[in-house]
Scaffold this active site. Structure first.
Site, PDB file in Angstrom:
ATOM      1  N   LYS A   1       0.843  -1.194   0.000  1.00  0.00           N
ATOM      2  CA  LYS A   1       0.000   0.000   0.000  1.00  0.00           C
ATOM      3  C   LYS A   1       0.883   1.250   0.000  1.00  0.00           C
ATOM      4  O   LYS A   1       1.938   1.281   0.648  1.00  0.00           O
ATOM      5  CB  LYS A   1      -0.910  -0.034   1.232  1.00  0.00           C
ATOM      6  CG  LYS A   1      -1.957   1.061   1.317  1.00  0.00           C
ATOM      7  CD  LYS A   1      -2.851   0.779   2.526  1.00  0.00           C
ATOM      8  CE  LYS A   1      -3.810   1.907   2.816  1.00  0.00           C
ATOM      9  NZ  LYS A   1      -4.636   1.619   4.014  1.00  0.00           N
TER      10      LYS A   1
ATOM     11  N   SER B   1      -9.247   2.280   3.567  1.00  0.00           N
ATOM     12  CA  SER B   1      -8.365   2.979   2.654  1.00  0.00           C
ATOM     13  C   SER B   1      -7.502   2.047   1.818  1.00  0.00           C
ATOM     14  O   SER B   1      -6.790   2.497   0.920  1.00  0.00           O
ATOM     15  CB  SER B   1      -7.472   3.942   3.435  1.00  0.00           C
ATOM     16  OG  SER B   1      -6.616   3.257   4.333  1.00  0.00           O
TER      17      SER B   1
ATOM     18  N   SER C   1      -9.611   0.129   7.798  1.00  0.00           N
ATOM     19  CA  SER C   1      -9.099   0.155   6.420  1.00  0.00           C
ATOM     20  C   SER C   1      -8.554  -1.159   5.896  1.00  0.00           C
ATOM     21  O   SER C   1      -8.205  -1.254   4.722  1.00  0.00           O
ATOM     22  CB  SER C   1      -8.025   1.243   6.276  1.00  0.00           C
ATOM     23  OG  SER C   1      -8.598   2.509   6.479  1.00  0.00           O
TER      24      SER C   1
END
Length: 468
Positions: A81, A156, A180
């Site tokens: 990420k 996220s 997330s």
């Protein structure tokens, strides 16, 4: 874009294998890490135009720790990420407020991830600084849900979830400061375990906060992949203050006391489709011999207000210190509407911060008390099915967007503030075909119990597959 399902599964080196199966093929010499990386890169190119999940492409030079060829997941392709540093790759945190240079060092968690044997093919997109529950942007294409491309993949870790759900890789990095890992897992039909605070190497952003709410992990298509990752990670870093986890390989053998929570005490009632998924999961667990009874959370509207205040504090710190901690090109005036709105809200409420922190810290005791009578709490991950893109856009007026987020993200933040573990499992589906996730929470250090229940549910009724 017309409503459609998008995936890249095919007859190549990856097939429809999970990470554990691919690692076994590598160990047997039936496939090489290079072949797997090339297949994943080709799959990424096939879906990138439709889903837009990739922030940085390193397909030509995958990052693999070749000194760890005996690592449990050696050679399995993945993505990191875009809010964790990996030397040589930029870290832009999903923001247009600055232009990151290649990182000069690798973050401790990225080292731990590489140590499990995974090969990193690039970085995945996230909403600005991970503050939103949908991977959308003020002036760029959103990440789309592979199950229904007009809808949100969550956030996220939305870019990671889209890649895993679409079959590009079987496992991808995610992290969780308010849901997330679990939110995009629920939206995209994946397994997402947020571990106990301290289970993995500390997240660098999280440990700078007064209350560390950020934990790293992965999203996967199978429970055994999640279990294998955490077992492999524990070989590299074991927190002596937590019970050892080890490799969980199947369901447990004892009845579990499960508290059932269908509606959040701080939001509108859960929507009918999500309610159905949770109640059906409860019935399945009862049929397995577990005891299920209603439970009430010891958290109310004050907790929700305090969490939003703390979220605002994070946005404020980012805006004020961006030039120092991110990059000298950082311009606070270019932050999106959500980050700017949270920053402004906190600025107005700044004197309340000591009381907010005190109450949030006290919630850990209340959370622990919840598990004196119950072993696990079953709830929705989200209060309603993944919304259409635009519903949670950072361009929605701030107060309206905040209200929508509060109605949607009504369950997961408790685990971030208190540090307790929680897992999202794709047990349900909506009438439009989108997955619906349920959430299991447990006491600190009880990830083994969550994984055992997850194995039992997966064996009882395997997860839906996008390619079917």
């Amino acid at each position: 874009m017309a409503d459609e399902r998008v995936h890249a599964f095919g007859d190549d080196a990856l097939g429809d294998h999970d990470a554990v199966a691919l690692a076994a093929l590598v160990r047997a010499g039936e496939v090489s890490p290079e072949e797997l990386a090339a297949a994943a890169a080709e799959r990424a190119r096939a879906v990138d135009g439709a889903l837009a999940p990739i922030a940085f492409d390193a397909h030509a030079t995958p990052r693999l720790d070749r000194t760890r060829s005996d690592a449990p997941l050696h050679g399995v392709p993945t993505y990191l990420k875009d809010n964790v540093d990996l030397r040589g790759m930029p870290t832009n945190h999903g923001s247009a407020a600055f232009r990151a240079r290649p990182a000069r060092r690798t973050a401790p968690f990225a080292d731990q991830l590489l140590g499990t044997g995974l090969a990193v093919l690039g970085k995945t997109r996230l909403p600005e600084f991970g503050l939103n529950a949908s991977t959308e942007f003020a002036a760029a294409d959103p990440v789309r849900n592979p199950w229904l491309t007009t809808h949100s993949p969550g956030a996220s870790s939305g870019g990671s979830a889209a890649l895993v759900a679409a079959g590009v890789v079987p496992i991808a990095h995610a992290n969780d400061g308010g849901g997330s890992i679990r939110i995009p897992a629920a939206c995209c039909g994946l397994v997402g375990l947020k571990p106990t605070r301290g289970r993995l190497v500390a997240n660098e952003q999280g440990r700078r906060l007064p209350i560390d709410i950020v934990t790293d992990g992965v999203v996967t298509r199978s429970v055994r992949d999640t279990a294998a990752f955490f077992a492999a990670a524990e070989r590299l870093h074991r927190n002596p203050s937590l019970p050892p986890l080890g490799l969980v390989e199947g369901p447990g053998d004892r009845p579990v006391r499960i508290g059932l929570l269908v509606d959040s005490p701080v939001a509108a009632p859960t929507d009918p489709e999500t309610r159905r998924a949770v109640e059906e999961t409860a019935a399945r667990l009862e049929a397995m011999g577990h005891r299920v009874e209603p439970v009430e959370l010891p958290f109310g509207e004050q907790f929700s207000r305090d969490f939003v205040s703390y979220w605002g504090y994070i946005a404020f710190v980012i805006a004020v210190t961006g030039k120092l901690i991110l990059d000298r090109s950082f311009q606070a005036g270019r932050l999106d509407g959500l980050t700017s709105g949270l920053r402004g809200r906190f600025h107005r409420e700044f004197p309340k911060l000591p009381a907010v922190l005190r109450r949030l810290r006290q919630s850990e005791r209340a959370y622990a008390g919840l598990f004196r009578r119950h072993d696990v709490v079953l709830s929705p991950v989200l209060a309603h099915v993944a919304p259409p893109l635009g519903h949670l856009s950072p361009n929605v007026p701030f107060e309206e967007l905040l209200e929508r987020l509060n109605r949607y993200v009504a369950f997961t933040p408790v685990n971030n503030i208190t540090g307790g573990p929680g897992i999202a499992l794709p047990t349900g589906s909506a009438d439009n075909g989108l997955p619906i996730g349920v959430h299991l929470s447990a006491g600190h250090g009880q990830e083994r119990l969550l994984l055992e229940l997850a194995f039992a549910l997966e064996a009882d009724r395997p997860w839906r597959r996008i390619q079917d």
